[in-house]
Write a protein that holds these residues in place. Structure first.
Motif, PDB file in Angstrom:
ATOM      1  N   GLU A  34       0.807  -1.220   0.000  1.00 32.60           N
ATOM      2  CA  GLU A  34       0.000   0.000   0.000  1.00 32.60           C
ATOM      3  C   GLU A  34       0.846   1.280   0.000  1.00 32.60           C
ATOM      4  OE1 GLU A  34      -3.834   1.967   2.332  1.00 32.60           O
ATOM      5  OE2 GLU A  34      -2.861   0.164   3.112  1.00 32.60           O
ATOM      6  N   ALA A  37       1.659   2.397  -3.505  1.00 32.91           N
ATOM      7  CA  ALA A  37       0.551   2.356  -4.462  1.00 32.91           C
ATOM      8  C   ALA A  37       0.732   3.363  -5.586  1.00 32.91           C
ATOM      9  CB  ALA A  37      -0.777   2.589  -3.741  1.00 32.91           C
ATOM     10  N   ARG A  72      -7.523   0.040  -6.743  1.00 32.46           N
ATOM     11  CA  ARG A  72      -7.928   0.184  -5.341  1.00 32.46           C
ATOM     12  C   ARG A  72      -8.881  -0.948  -4.940  1.00 32.46           C
ATOM     13  NH1 ARG A  72     -10.657   4.545  -5.623  1.00 32.46           N
ATOM     14  NH2 ARG A  72      -8.858   5.950  -5.537  1.00 32.46           N
ATOM     15  N   PHE A  75      -6.824  -4.286  -4.615  1.00 32.82           N
ATOM     16  CA  PHE A  75      -6.005  -4.407  -3.412  1.00 32.82           C
ATOM     17  C   PHE A  75      -6.852  -4.419  -2.143  1.00 32.82           C
ATOM     18  CE2 PHE A  75      -2.438  -3.227  -6.187  1.00 32.82           C
ATOM     19  CZ  PHE A  75      -1.498  -4.148  -5.743  1.00 32.82           C
TER      20      PHE A  75
END
Length: 528
Positions: A34, A37, A72, A75
């Motif tokens: 994250e 990202a 998004r 994940f």
């Protein structure tokens, strides 16, 4: 079940099942990645642009790039072990990718590059050790699932691409790796559904299993038609050919145009089959089928307000007449005289004016004759005259064995779902089964124990099915080897035998086809 229901839901379910054991590792991966990202999105966007430069003929790729919203959702689904959310987001993206101008091999390359670009980030997010190794294994399974989703999306949008005017190139792309990947999935779905059907007693469950089998069988039939239609190589020999069967296949391949696409436009086009009981002709079936497809497409395009197409066969002396008749716009005599000229077209872009030129060349190769009757407003009748095949002696049928024989069978396939499914099919019939996940492991098993029958997949990493067959034959020239393939394999029996293969089993297959191959293997064994 309606023919229009796609296979995507079943493929998503299968991908989720295959990935479920890796959910904890993938959740940890999503959490650790994250912080990177924004960097990852930038790298993937640049990767997409580079792939598109090579694999998009028009250089206008449309909406195939991964968006921040999709990434998004993907994940987030992984982080909270909601694999359905993750793969549903990827399935939506795969369909957008398939509708762009990116060719299928470019889509596969894109998926591989997306996975490769994760490596530097993983090395920053993890310390070397077992945890990193588990993450790599989880990502391998994850991207195998992505490949199946992309393959399914390209195949299910392939018929729409066919209508766009680039049918030969596009379908040729689809029937390579995409067909092979999806045929593995179909084989697993069909086989497991049939095995479960024999075990359950609940009527509702049996109904659902029948529906799943129907969907997989419909997908298999579509893939076989597309594979046969798009197979690039030309058969070296003319064979006895059933023109009624070729016409039926051609009408099914084009069904999306004369039925589905026409209905969307508010039109009604009916295709009528007026087939006589005609003898076989001497032909190259795949090439002749392409001629029929081209003529049906031309007939559809001559019906802008709907109408009827009649496919007719009849015998006349030593020939078979094949007619494609439409009650559409027709054509003037000046146009009719030029329709076989290269690059002549009255339809504009994207038509290249080569379809009927290539069809005429194919008919000449078959020593056939064209006849075209048409007039403005009175429709068109195209008649092909083909020569009846000389009579040949039919081979004598092999009498089935009265007492079933229990065989020792070795099954080699790197896809665990297919390997296990074939093993269960054989075990359910009482045969003794050993499985191996690679060619080298399979040959090692054969060295330890000689088997009555060997099933081997064609496309495996490290060692292909052909190499496995040759290795088995070196150990035992009397061994019976069956090649399982999701590819469009086109080999005559003599050539296959030279390469060590006795029988070919085309994926996807059901229990009945496996039993048929076992019966044929016994006949081959007796003949040795």
């Amino acid at each position: 079940m309606n023919e229009g229901i796609g296979l995507a839901p079943y493929v998503v379910d299968l991908v989720i099942e295959r990935t479920r054991d890796h959910a904890p590792a993938l959740a940890e991966f999503a959490a650790r990645i994250e912080p990177f990202a924004g960097e990852l999105l930038s790298v993937w966007a640049n990767t997409y642009r580079q792939i598109a430069l090579t694999y998009s003929p028009g250089r206008e790729t449309g909406s195939g790039e991964l968006t921040e919203e999709v990434v998004r959702a993907f994940f987030t689904g992984l982080r909270y072990s909601n694999l359905r959310e993750a793969f549903t987001a990827l399935d939506d993206w795969a369909r957008q990718l398939a509708q762009s101008s990116l060719l299928f091999d470019g889509a596969l390359r894109l998926s591989a590059e997306y996975q490769r670009t994760l490596v530097p980030l993983l090395m920053r997010a993890y310390s070397p050790g077992p945890e990193l190794q588990l993450t790599f294994e989880a990502l391998d399974e994850l991207f195998n699932g992505i490949t199946l989703l992309v393959s399914t999306a390209y195949i299910e949008t392939g018929q729409t691409r066919l209508a766009a005017g680039a049918q030969y190139r596009v379908i040729g792309q689809l029937t390579g790796g995409a067909a092979h990947s999806l045929n593995d999935v179909l084989a697993s779905i069909l086989g497991r559904a049939q095995l479960l059907h024999d075990r359950v007693r609940d009527d509702d469950a049996r109904y659902e299993l029948d529906e799943i089998s129907h969907a997989a069988t419909s997908g298999a039939q579509m893939m076989r038609r597309l594979q046969e239609f798009a197979r690039a190589e030309t058969q070296s020999q003319f064979v006895e050919t059933d023109v009624n069967l070729l016409l039926r296949d051609a009408s099914e391949v084009t069904r999306f145009m004369w039925r589905d696409q026409a209905e969307v436009q508010g039109l009604f086009i009916d295709v009528v089959r007026d087939f006589a009981d005609v003898p076989p002709v001497r032909a190259q079936p795949m090439q002749l089928r392409r001629v029929f497809v081209e003529l049906i497409i031309n007939a559809i395009e001559a019906l802008p307000r709907g109408g009827m197409i009649t496919l007719r066969t009849e015998r006349k002396a030593n020939t078979v007449l094949v007619s494609i008749i439409d009650n559409g716009e027709g054509m003037a005599d000046a146009v009719r005289q030029r329709i076989f000229d290269p690059f002549f077209s009255t339809k504009g872009s994207p038509h290249l004016g080569m379809g009927l030129t290539m069809a005429a060349r194919t008919l000449t190769d078959h020593n056939g004759i064209w006849s075209i009757e048409s007039a403005p407003g009175r429709g068109t009748t195209v008649t092909l005259t083909l020569i009846v095949a000389p009579r040949v002696t039919e081979p004598k049928a092999v009498a089935p064995e009265e007492t079933p024989q229990v065989l020792s069978v070795l099954v080699i396939d790197n896809e665990s779902a297919v390997r296990d499914m074939v093993g269960r099919m054989l075990s359910s019939e009482g045969h003794s089964v050993v499985t191996a996940e690679s060619g080298s492991e399979g040959i090692a098993e054969y060295r330890r124990k000689k088997f009555d029958l060997v099933f081997t997949d064609l496309g495996m990493p490290g060692m292909s099915g052909w190499e496995v067959a040759q290795g088995i034959k070196r150990l035992n020239p009397q061994a019976i080897v069956v090649l399982m393939s999701g590819w469009a394999v086109s080999l005559d029996p003599r050539k296959a035998h030279e390469l060590g293969v006795d029988l070919i089993l085309q994926k996807p297959f059901d229990v009945a086809e496996v039993l048929r191959v076992i019966a044929e293997s016994r006949a081959v064994s007796r003949a040795m």
